[in-house]
Scaffold this motif. Structure first.
Motif, PDB file in Angstrom:
ATOM      1  N   CYS A   1       0.845  -1.070  -0.158  1.00  0.00           N
ATOM      2  CA  CYS A   1      -0.064  -0.207  -0.544  1.00  0.00           C
ATOM      3  C   CYS A   1       0.978   1.541  -0.004  1.00  0.00           C
ATOM      4  CB  CYS A   1      -0.775  -0.047   0.875  1.00  0.00           C
ATOM      5  SG  CYS A   1      -2.036  -1.184   1.047  1.00  0.00           S
ATOM      6  N   THR A   2       2.064   1.652   1.023  1.00  0.00           N
ATOM      7  CA  THR A   2       2.725   1.918   1.208  1.00  0.00           C
ATOM      8  C   THR A   2       3.397   2.683  -0.389  1.00  0.00           C
ATOM      9  OG1 THR A   2       3.684   1.608   3.080  1.00  0.00           O
ATOM     10  CG2 THR A   2       4.905   3.085   2.322  1.00  0.00           C
ATOM     11  N   ALA A   3       3.939   1.516  -1.511  1.00  0.00           N
ATOM     12  CA  ALA A   3       5.035   1.195  -1.914  1.00  0.00           C
ATOM     13  C   ALA A   3       3.774   2.260  -3.602  1.00  0.00           C
ATOM     14  CB  ALA A   3       5.106   0.620  -3.005  1.00  0.00           C
ATOM     15  N   ASP A   4       2.089   1.682  -3.634  1.00  0.00           N
ATOM     16  CA  ASP A   4       1.766   1.986  -4.721  1.00  0.00           C
ATOM     17  C   ASP A   4       1.349   3.303  -3.883  1.00  0.00           C
ATOM     18  OD1 ASP A   4      -0.520   1.536  -6.099  1.00  0.00           O
ATOM     19  OD2 ASP A   4      -2.193   2.242  -5.123  1.00  0.00           O
ATOM     20  N   TRP A   5       0.704   3.967  -2.886  1.00  0.00           N
ATOM     21  CA  TRP A   5       1.005   5.358  -2.517  1.00  0.00           C
ATOM     22  C   TRP A   5       2.116   6.804  -3.176  1.00  0.00           C
ATOM     23  CZ3 TRP A   5       3.443   9.111   0.403  1.00  0.00           C
ATOM     24  CH2 TRP A   5       2.907  10.425   0.607  1.00  0.00           C
ATOM     25  N   VAL A   6       3.320   6.065  -3.184  1.00  0.00           N
ATOM     26  CA  VAL A   6       3.906   6.633  -3.522  1.00  0.00           C
ATOM     27  C   VAL A   6       3.867   6.513  -4.779  1.00  0.00           C
ATOM     28  CG1 VAL A   6       6.935   6.640  -3.700  1.00  0.00           C
ATOM     29  CG2 VAL A   6       5.776   6.154  -1.351  1.00  0.00           C
ATOM     30  N   SER A   7       4.006   5.652  -5.127  1.00  0.00           N
ATOM     31  CA  SER A   7       4.029   5.059  -7.134  1.00  0.00           C
ATOM     32  C   SER A   7       3.256   6.394  -8.166  1.00  0.00           C
ATOM     33  CB  SER A   7       3.327   3.798  -7.922  1.00  0.00           C
ATOM     34  OG  SER A   7       2.552   3.567  -7.164  1.00  0.00           O
ATOM     35  N   ARG A   8       2.388   6.649  -7.201  1.00  0.00           N
ATOM     36  CA  ARG A   8       0.729   7.567  -7.347  1.00  0.00           C
ATOM     37  C   ARG A   8       1.461   8.803  -7.161  1.00  0.00           C
ATOM     38  NH1 ARG A   8      -4.327   4.519  -8.466  1.00  0.00           N
ATOM     39  NH2 ARG A   8      -3.986   2.703  -7.656  1.00  0.00           N
ATOM     40  N   VAL A   9       2.156   9.296  -6.242  1.00  0.00           N
ATOM     41  CA  VAL A   9       2.304  10.227  -6.087  1.00  0.00           C
ATOM     42  C   VAL A   9       3.136  11.336  -6.057  1.00  0.00           C
ATOM     43  CG1 VAL A   9       3.381  12.080  -3.639  1.00  0.00           C
ATOM     44  CG2 VAL A   9       1.009  10.432  -3.566  1.00  0.00           C
ATOM     45  N   ILE A  10       4.633   9.737  -7.282  1.00  0.00           N
ATOM     46  CA  ILE A  10       6.056  10.663  -7.336  1.00  0.00           C
ATOM     47  C   ILE A  10       5.759  11.253  -8.877  1.00  0.00           C
ATOM     48  CG2 ILE A  10       6.670   8.505  -7.832  1.00  0.00           C
ATOM     49  CD1 ILE A  10       9.360   9.153  -6.477  1.00  0.00           C
ATOM     50  N   ILE A  11       5.287  11.012  -9.698  1.00  0.00           N
ATOM     51  CA  ILE A  11       4.794  11.486 -10.763  1.00  0.00           C
ATOM     52  C   ILE A  11       4.230  12.358 -11.213  1.00  0.00           C
ATOM     53  CG2 ILE A  11       7.862  10.577 -11.558  1.00  0.00           C
ATOM     54  CD1 ILE A  11       5.865   8.612 -12.962  1.00  0.00           C
ATOM     55  N   ALA A  12       2.866  12.169 -10.222  1.00  0.00           N
ATOM     56  CA  ALA A  12       1.945  12.334 -10.831  1.00  0.00           C
ATOM     57  C   ALA A  12       1.694  13.311 -11.624  1.00  0.00           C
ATOM     58  CB  ALA A  12       1.275  13.292  -8.619  1.00  0.00           C
ATOM     59  N   PRO A  13       1.233  13.510 -12.657  1.00  0.00           N
ATOM     60  CA  PRO A  13      -0.478  12.996 -12.451  1.00  0.00           C
ATOM     61  C   PRO A  13      -0.412  11.819 -12.936  1.00  0.00           C
ATOM     62  CG  PRO A  13      -0.556  14.317 -14.442  1.00  0.00           C
ATOM     63  CD  PRO A  13       0.371  15.141 -13.379  1.00  0.00           C
ATOM     64  N   ASP A  14       1.200  11.074 -13.306  1.00  0.00           N
ATOM     65  CA  ASP A  14       1.237  10.207 -14.262  1.00  0.00           C
ATOM     66  C   ASP A  14       1.555   9.300 -13.542  1.00  0.00           C
ATOM     67  OD1 ASP A  14       0.559  10.598 -17.079  1.00  0.00           O
ATOM     68  OD2 ASP A  14       3.142  11.606 -16.458  1.00  0.00           O
ATOM     69  N   GLU A  15       1.475   7.634 -12.995  1.00  0.00           N
ATOM     70  CA  GLU A  15       1.680   7.024 -12.061  1.00  0.00           C
ATOM     71  C   GLU A  15       2.862   5.581 -12.874  1.00  0.00           C
ATOM     72  OE1 GLU A  15      -0.748   2.796 -10.217  1.00  0.00           O
ATOM     73  OE2 GLU A  15      -1.674   4.349 -11.502  1.00  0.00           O
ATOM     74  N   MET A  16       3.351   5.928 -11.565  1.00  0.00           N
ATOM     75  CA  MET A  16       4.621   4.677 -11.856  1.00  0.00           C
ATOM     76  C   MET A  16       4.550   2.646 -11.480  1.00  0.00           C
ATOM     77  SD  MET A  16       8.642   4.885 -10.069  1.00  0.00           S
ATOM     78  CE  MET A  16       8.799   6.166 -11.480  1.00  0.00           C
ATOM     79  N   LEU A  17       5.176   2.091 -12.309  1.00  0.00           N
ATOM     80  CA  LEU A  17       4.641   0.566 -12.069  1.00  0.00           C
ATOM     81  C   LEU A  17       5.063   0.496 -10.466  1.00  0.00           C
ATOM     82  CD1 LEU A  17       4.959  -0.965 -15.006  1.00  0.00           C
ATOM     83  CD2 LEU A  17       3.044  -0.522 -13.923  1.00  0.00           C
ATOM     84  N   VAL A  18       3.883  -0.449  -9.042  1.00  0.00           N
ATOM     85  CA  VAL A  18       4.052  -0.408  -7.548  1.00  0.00           C
ATOM     86  C   VAL A  18       5.521  -1.354  -7.681  1.00  0.00           C
ATOM     87  CG1 VAL A  18       2.612  -2.471  -7.661  1.00  0.00           C
ATOM     88  CG2 VAL A  18       3.416  -0.399  -6.016  1.00  0.00           C
ATOM     89  N   GLY A  19       5.342  -2.346  -8.708  1.00  0.00           N
ATOM     90  CA  GLY A  19       6.775  -3.353  -8.559  1.00  0.00           C
ATOM     91  C   GLY A  19       8.507  -2.329  -8.430  1.00  0.00           C
ATOM     92  N   THR A  20       8.500  -1.525  -8.983  1.00  0.00           N
ATOM     93  CA  THR A  20       9.694  -0.425  -9.043  1.00  0.00           C
ATOM     94  C   THR A  20       9.904   0.664  -7.946  1.00  0.00           C
ATOM     95  OG1 THR A  20       9.417  -0.062 -11.024  1.00  0.00           O
ATOM     96  CG2 THR A  20      10.777   1.549 -10.409  1.00  0.00           C
ATOM     97  N   ILE A  21       9.078   0.654  -7.322  1.00  0.00           N
ATOM     98  CA  ILE A  21       8.960   1.151  -5.806  1.00  0.00           C
ATOM     99  C   ILE A  21       9.092   0.175  -4.854  1.00  0.00           C
ATOM    100  CG2 ILE A  21       7.790   2.708  -4.313  1.00  0.00           C
ATOM    101  CD1 ILE A  21       8.215   4.392  -6.637  1.00  0.00           C
ATOM    102  N   VAL A  22       8.397  -1.091  -4.836  1.00  0.00           N
ATOM    103  CA  VAL A  22       9.241  -2.182  -3.965  1.00  0.00           C
ATOM    104  C   VAL A  22      10.485  -2.447  -4.857  1.00  0.00           C
ATOM    105  CG1 VAL A  22       7.980  -4.204  -3.319  1.00  0.00           C
ATOM    106  CG2 VAL A  22       6.824  -2.627  -3.949  1.00  0.00           C
TER     107      VAL A  22
END
Length: 246
Positions: A208-229
């Motif tokens: 959940c934390t990685a998913d939240w970061v993936s949505r915020v870090i390059i907003a309004p786009d979204e980074m794939l959560v696997g990359t953040i994890v």
């Protein structure tokens, strides 16, 4: 885990084969990917276990690892053959799955996974004493009445099914399964009655934390959560190796 390389490769090949054969006009049923993943992972795990099995002796962990890595290398070669034949749409779908993403998943996916994850999770929790005994020496485990090869095979297949279902829906988000149990043991000790629920909670929190970061870090786009994890998990995993080499 020793079957992880081969098991993940089996899941990946089964999912890739299903996507490759899918018609552009039809949508896959929600259970299609989990069933294909279970079949691929179970078949791969059975092959690895059969290659490693020696009658009258406990299956060697090192033999499992070597057979898993060897089989995974062959499966990855077959995956490359299929990937280069995909059209652009299917290629992006497979690429997102390989990296790991929960984008587009819904509560229907949760409902589909819940019976398997909850049922097998509770089964493991009620058998936590067997898991604790497996951490002991072979002689002690046998003296306590545990059939080693049968128990190892049972819990191996349960782990394969659990991992395959989750990987089929979320993709290959590897580091959750690698680091969360280590953190759980540091927090609650080595007893599986505590490690199992703690690992599940930590895994959910990390995702959940990685998913939240993936949505915020390059907003309004979204980074794939696997990359953040992976960015979170890789440094911690290296820390574990440096602190306590295996």
């Amino acid at each position: 885990m020793p079957w992880r390389e081969g098991g993940n490769a089996g899941v990946g090949f089964a999912v890739l084969l299903l996507i490759y054969r899918q018609s552009a006009a039809e949508a896959l049923p929600i259970w299609a990917l989990p069933l294909a993943a279970i079949a691929g992972a179970a078949l791969t795990a059975l092959i690895i276990y059969r290659l490693s099995y020696r009658k009258g002796r406990k299956t060697s962990m090192y033999t499992l690892i070597l057979n898993g890595v060897s089989l995974a290398a062959g499966i990855h070669a077959l995956e490359i053959v299929l990937i280069v034949r995909l059209d652009s749409t299917k290629f992006h779908q497979v690429n997102a799955w390989i990296i790991g993403s929960i984008f587009g998943n819904s509560w229907n996916h949760v409902a589909a996974l819940l019976p398997v994850v909850l049922g097998l999770g509770l089964f493991l929790w009620f058998r936590h004493r067997d898991l604790d005994i497996l951490n002991l020496s072979d002689e002690t485990a046998i003296g306590l009445g545990l059939e080693l090869n049968r128990s190892c095979f049972l819990y191996l297949m349960i782990g394969v099914i659990l991992a395959a279902c989750c990987v089929a829906v979320g993709g290959s988000i590897a580091f959750i399964g690698l680091i969360c149990p280590h953190i759980a043991r540091r927090l609650v000790g080595v007893r599986h009655s505590r490690v199992l629920p703690a690992s599940a909670l930590l895994g959910a929190l990390l995702l959940c934390t990685a998913d939240w970061v993936s949505r915020v870090i390059i907003a309004p786009d979204e980074m794939l959560v696997g990359t953040i994890v992976a960015l979170i998990g890789a440094p911690y995993f290296m820390y574990l190796f440096l602190k306590k080499p295996v």
